[in-house]
Design an enzyme around this catalytic site. Structure first.
Site, PDB file in Angstrom:
ATOM      1  N   GLY A   1       3.310 -36.118 -33.479  1.00  7.54           N
ATOM      2  CA  GLY A   1       2.109 -36.947 -33.676  1.00  7.54           C
ATOM      3  C   GLY A   1       1.261 -36.580 -34.868  1.00  7.54           C
TER       4      GLY A   1
ATOM      5  N   LYS B   1       4.489 -37.620 -39.372  1.00  5.64           N
ATOM      6  CA  LYS B   1       5.700 -37.408 -40.170  1.00  5.64           C
ATOM      7  C   LYS B   1       6.411 -38.731 -40.450  1.00  5.64           C
ATOM      8  CE  LYS B   1       7.295 -34.366 -37.192  1.00  5.64           C
ATOM      9  NZ  LYS B   1       6.114 -34.241 -36.321  1.00  5.64           N
TER      10      LYS B   1
ATOM     11  N   HIS C   1     -17.184 -22.169 -11.768  1.00  9.87           N
ATOM     12  CA  HIS C   1     -16.022 -21.756 -12.558  1.00  9.87           C
ATOM     13  C   HIS C   1     -16.212 -22.101 -14.034  1.00  9.87           C
ATOM     14  CE1 HIS C   1     -11.565 -21.129 -13.044  1.00  9.87           C
ATOM     15  NE2 HIS C   1     -11.819 -21.885 -14.104  1.00  9.87           N
ATOM     16  N   GLU C   2     -16.569 -23.340 -14.286  1.00 11.09           N
ATOM     17  CA  GLU C   2     -16.698 -23.779 -15.680  1.00 11.09           C
ATOM     18  C   GLU C   2     -17.854 -23.059 -16.373  1.00 11.09           C
ATOM     19  OE1 GLU C   2     -14.481 -25.454 -17.140  1.00 11.09           O
ATOM     20  OE2 GLU C   2     -13.378 -26.116 -15.373  1.00 11.09           O
TER      21      GLU C   2
ATOM     22  N   HIS D   1     -16.843 -19.495 -17.465  1.00 15.19           N
ATOM     23  CA  HIS D   1     -16.180 -19.423 -18.787  1.00 15.19           C
ATOM     24  C   HIS D   1     -17.224 -19.448 -19.901  1.00 15.19           C
ATOM     25  CE1 HIS D   1     -12.061 -19.869 -17.545  1.00 15.19           C
ATOM     26  NE2 HIS D   1     -12.263 -21.046 -16.963  1.00 15.19           N
TER      27      HIS D   1
ATOM     28  N   ASP E   1      -5.894 -20.660 -16.633  1.00 13.49           N
ATOM     29  CA  ASP E   1      -6.588 -19.570 -17.342  1.00 13.49           C
ATOM     30  C   ASP E   1      -5.733 -18.312 -17.343  1.00 13.49           C
ATOM     31  OD1 ASP E   1      -8.678 -21.342 -17.392  1.00 13.49           O
ATOM     32  OD2 ASP E   1      -9.647 -20.500 -15.611  1.00 13.49           O
TER      33      ASP E   1
HETATM   34  P1  ADP Z   1       5.274 -37.951 -35.876  1.00 11.14           P
HETATM   35  O1  ADP Z   1       6.381 -38.659 -36.533  1.00 11.14           O
HETATM   36  O2  ADP Z   1       4.772 -36.766 -36.644  1.00 11.14           O
HETATM   37  O3  ADP Z   1       5.507 -37.602 -34.437  1.00 11.14           O
HETATM   38  P2  ADP Z   1       3.936 -40.444 -36.281  1.00 11.14           P
HETATM   39  O4  ADP Z   1       4.044 -40.573 -37.735  1.00 11.14           O
HETATM   40  O5  ADP Z   1       4.905 -41.226 -35.472  1.00 11.14           O
HETATM   41  O6  ADP Z   1       4.001 -38.925 -35.855  1.00 11.14           O
HETATM   42  O7  ADP Z   1       2.456 -40.809 -35.867  1.00 11.14           O
HETATM   43  C1  ADP Z   1       2.165 -41.563 -34.734  1.00 11.14           C
HETATM   44  C2  ADP Z   1       0.889 -42.333 -34.930  1.00 11.14           C
HETATM   45  O8  ADP Z   1      -0.217 -41.465 -35.041  1.00 11.14           O
HETATM   46  C3  ADP Z   1       0.881 -43.116 -36.212  1.00 11.14           C
HETATM   47  O9  ADP Z   1       1.374 -44.397 -36.000  1.00 11.14           O
HETATM   48  C4  ADP Z   1      -0.594 -43.151 -36.599  1.00 11.14           C
HETATM   49  O10 ADP Z   1      -1.251 -44.223 -35.990  1.00 11.14           O
HETATM   50  C5  ADP Z   1      -1.136 -41.874 -36.023  1.00 11.14           C
HETATM   51  N1  ADP Z   1      -1.233 -40.804 -37.027  1.00 11.14           N
HETATM   52  C6  ADP Z   1      -0.609 -39.600 -36.956  1.00 11.14           C
HETATM   53  N2  ADP Z   1      -0.918 -38.831 -38.007  1.00 11.14           N
HETATM   54  C7  ADP Z   1      -1.763 -39.545 -38.781  1.00 11.14           C
HETATM   55  C8  ADP Z   1      -2.438 -39.280 -40.013  1.00 11.14           C
HETATM   56  N3  ADP Z   1      -2.300 -38.125 -40.657  1.00 11.14           N
HETATM   57  N4  ADP Z   1      -3.229 -40.246 -40.522  1.00 11.14           N
HETATM   58  C9  ADP Z   1      -3.373 -41.416 -39.881  1.00 11.14           C
HETATM   59  N5  ADP Z   1      -2.768 -41.722 -38.724  1.00 11.14           N
HETATM   60  C10 ADP Z   1      -1.972 -40.811 -38.154  1.00 11.14           C
HETATM   61 ZN    ZN Z   2     -10.873 -22.080 -15.853  1.00 11.58          ZN
END
Ligand code: ADP
Ligand code: ZN
Length: 604
Positions: A209, A212, A427-428, A431, A504
């Site tokens: 995410g 890439k 608990h919270e 921390h 934790d």
């Molecule tokens: P990866 O391939 O690294 O798992 P993705 O390129 O598929 O991640 O990203 C998934 C979604 O997250 C994208 O469609 C976009 O909407 C959002 N996203 C992730 N990184 C960025 C970034 N650097 N800038 C803008 N949007 C991003």
């Molecule tokens: Zn805790």
């Protein structure tokens, strides 16, 4: 970008097309051609022209007379009449008797020329086209199994609404690195002249995410070249050899479309180390071998650039990462504070949002979130606005969405019992209080004790610690103490313990273990690594590399370390018992407390 569907028109389409063209051709062209050649006139005109001595050549046939005017510009014909003085009059007019002014074509030849020949041509064309299509569909003439060896890569063509570098935020280093490739695709000669060749493969590594896939698409978008995308797992099939055939097909397509970008997502699915163990996946290995062969097979300057993404770079086969293959590695890390703010802004462009939203504040609250999560946060905020019947999203929407995305939706029907709610509050606060007393600063952004769909009973939004790459021994110890603070508060307030601290405990142990086995922060082991990280981007699994004897020593030290910090936390809470009660009471009452409110009460 637009995905292109392969043309799948049936054969009959091409034949019909051919026939239609043929008919139109004949209808339009034939009369035109004949009309130009010979003009038919009546016998009177012929006689007039004879009298005016306006005849050039003449040919008298059995049933018609063919003649030209004096300038021999036009050819005329007329029916032959019973005219005994015809020859004499023609002779007197100075006409030249000729033969075959118009070459008589036999009717058979006409039919052949105008009807059969085009038909043959068009049928041949249709057959040729259909053969090409079949070849394409079956992955080449030597693929015997219908469609199974086809690469089924998604192909995107250049288009103006493709993803650009400006759509990907917060990954400036990666963008800089890839900009060179874009430049190369724009202007390969510049590189060829000096003898430099681009890397054939670029590996994008980083947690899920982080953008890439987006970056790869952006490279294609900026360079304005076709983009082939396929996931590593799509190559691996039931049947041995199919994956290899898909790789072959993918590269064949790519070479036809060069310059272009080939993107292989999750390359670790095929690129895992070939360990030669019994029962290892034959199909995967063959696919990998084929990929290596293909990469070696084309020239560095052919214009095909292969981008691949993975979040397990350490599991890749060394053959894949050696020079000449994926020899460039571009890290795509989780965004920092500034990066998060930029990503939020990029995505906020797509939704209606209040003018006074403080993106910096939201970014600070969403510490540790990936790009995909941030995109999701903005979308959740917009959805929340719709739910409330508003026309735009506000700061509050965004802040609530952070919790939704990271901790899950509020569980409406999971009501904590009164006793449970009190325990969670203590608990919270435990921390937070331990953390605050150690650093003398606000330890949290916000704490809420609303149960979430993810199973968490409370949620603590940590403060951004700033970008910081080194941690001292004291800082780690303080962190461990903070982890134990939740349980310690339960002990101090209720004298009993609950299961609420399991996470934790896990985290505290992990940190303590790393201090001893990896960071060289123990007395006995000095700077000897007892463990190595095997899974940097996915949870950070480690594998032990020491004797069983040492292992038990490590265990003892880990226990001692955590115990010491737990004692410390208990001490802090006992000293601040009144504040603990007051803060826990506030949280119990209001179900939420901000960092500011927390510090106000603490410093009263
Ligand atoms: P990866 O391939 O690294 O798992 P993705 O390129 O598929 O991640 O990203 C998934 C979604 O997250 C994208 O469609 C976009 O909407 C959002 N996203 C992730 N990184 C960025 C970034 N650097 N800038 C803008 N949007 C991003
Ligand atoms: Zn805790």
């Amino acid at each position: 970008m637009q995905e292109v569907k392969k043309p799948k028109k049936p054969l009959i389409f091409y034949y019909t097309l051919a026939l239609a063209i043929l008919l139109v051709f004949n209808l339009l062209a034939m009369p035109y051609i004949s009309a130009r050649q010979v003009k038919e006139v009546d016998y009177g005109s012929f006689m007039t022209m004879t009298q005016e001595q306006n005849i050039g050549q003449v040919e008298v046939l059995d049933n018609q007379i063919v003649f030209t005017d004096k300038a021999e510009e036009n050819i005329y014909k007329t029916g032959r009449m019973d005219d005994p003085q015809l020859v004499e009059r023609l002779y007197n007019s100075g006409a030249e008797f000729a033969s075959e002014i118009v070459e008589e074509t036999s009717p058979l030849l006409t039919i052949l020329l105008y009807w059969i020949l085009p038909l043959v041509l068009f049928i041949a064309l249709g057959q040729f086209m259909s053969k090409k299509l079949m070849d394409k569909a079956s992955g080449g003439p030597n693929s015997m199994m219908f469609n199974m060896g086809k690469s089924n890569a998604k192909v995107y063509v250049r288009s103006s609404d493709g993803i650009r570098f400006s759509d990907v935020a917060g990954v400036d280093e990666a963008k800089e690195n890839l900009a060179e490739i874009v430049d190369y695709l724009h202007n390969p000669d510049k590189y060829r002249q000096i003898g430099a060749s681009m890397p054939k493969g670029v590996l994008l590594v980083g947690p899920p995410g982080t953008g890439k896939t987006m970056l790869a698409k952006a490279v294609a978008g900026e360079a304005n070249v076709p983009f082939f995308s396929m996931s590593g797992s799509e190559f691996v099939e039931m049947f041995v050899g199919m994956g290899a055939s898909k790789v072959r097909d993918l590269f064949k397509q790519a070479k036809e479309k060069a310059p272009c970008i080939v993107f292989i997502d999750e390359i670790d699915a095929i690129g895992k180390k070939r360990d030669g163990q019994l029962g290892s996946n034959d199909e995967r290995e063959q696919t990998l071998n084929q990929l290596l062969t293909e990469m070696d097979g084309f020239e560095g300057n052919s214009g095909v650039i292969i981008l691949a993404a993975t979040n397990r770079p350490e599991s890749l086969d060394p053959a894949l990462t050696r020079p000449g293959r994926f020899d460039r590695r571009v890290p795509v890390e989780l965004p920092d504070l500034k990066g998060r703010e930029e990503i939020l802004k990029v995505h906020a462009r797509k939704v209606k949002i209040a003018d006074d939203v403080d993106f910096g504040r939201v970014a600070r609250m969403a510490s540790g979130a990936s790009g995909a999560e941030l995109a999701n946060i903005v979308n959740e905020a917009a959805l929340r606005a719709v739910r409330d019947g508003r026309g735009f999203a506000t700061q509050a929407d965004l802040e609530e969405s952070i919790e939704v995305v990271i901790a899950g939706y509020q569980k409406k029907n999971a009501i904590l019992t009164d006793k449970e709610k009190r325990i969670v509050a203590y608990h919270e606060i435990g921390h937070a209080l331990v953390a605050a007393r150690q650093t003398n600063s606000a330890p949290v952004q916000k704490i809420t004790i609303v149960p979430r769909t993810s199973g968490a009973l409370g949620y603590t939004m940590q403060v951004e610690e700033g970008d910081h790459y080194l941690m001292s021994r004291e800082e780690i110890e303080n962190k461990i103490a903070t982890f134990t603070g939740g349980r310690a508060a339960e002990e101090v307030a209720f004298g009993s313990v609950t299961t609420g601290a399991s996470n934790d405990i896990e985290q505290a142990t992990k940190l303590a273990r790393a201090m001893i086995s990896r960071y060289g922060m123990s007395e006995d082991f000095d700077m000897v690594a007892m463990e190595t990280v095997t899974n940097q981007y996915l949870g950070g699994d480690t594998s032990l590399a020491c004797s069983a004897e040492t292992q038990s020593k490590i265990d003892q030290q880990v226990i001692a370390l955590v115990k010491k910090q737990h004692e410390k936390a208990l001490g802090i809470l006992r000293e601040n018992r009144e504040k603990l009660d007051e803060l826990a009471g506030f949280l119990y009452e209001k179900e939420t407390i901000t960092g500011e409110e927390f510090m106000n009460i603490l410093n009263r």
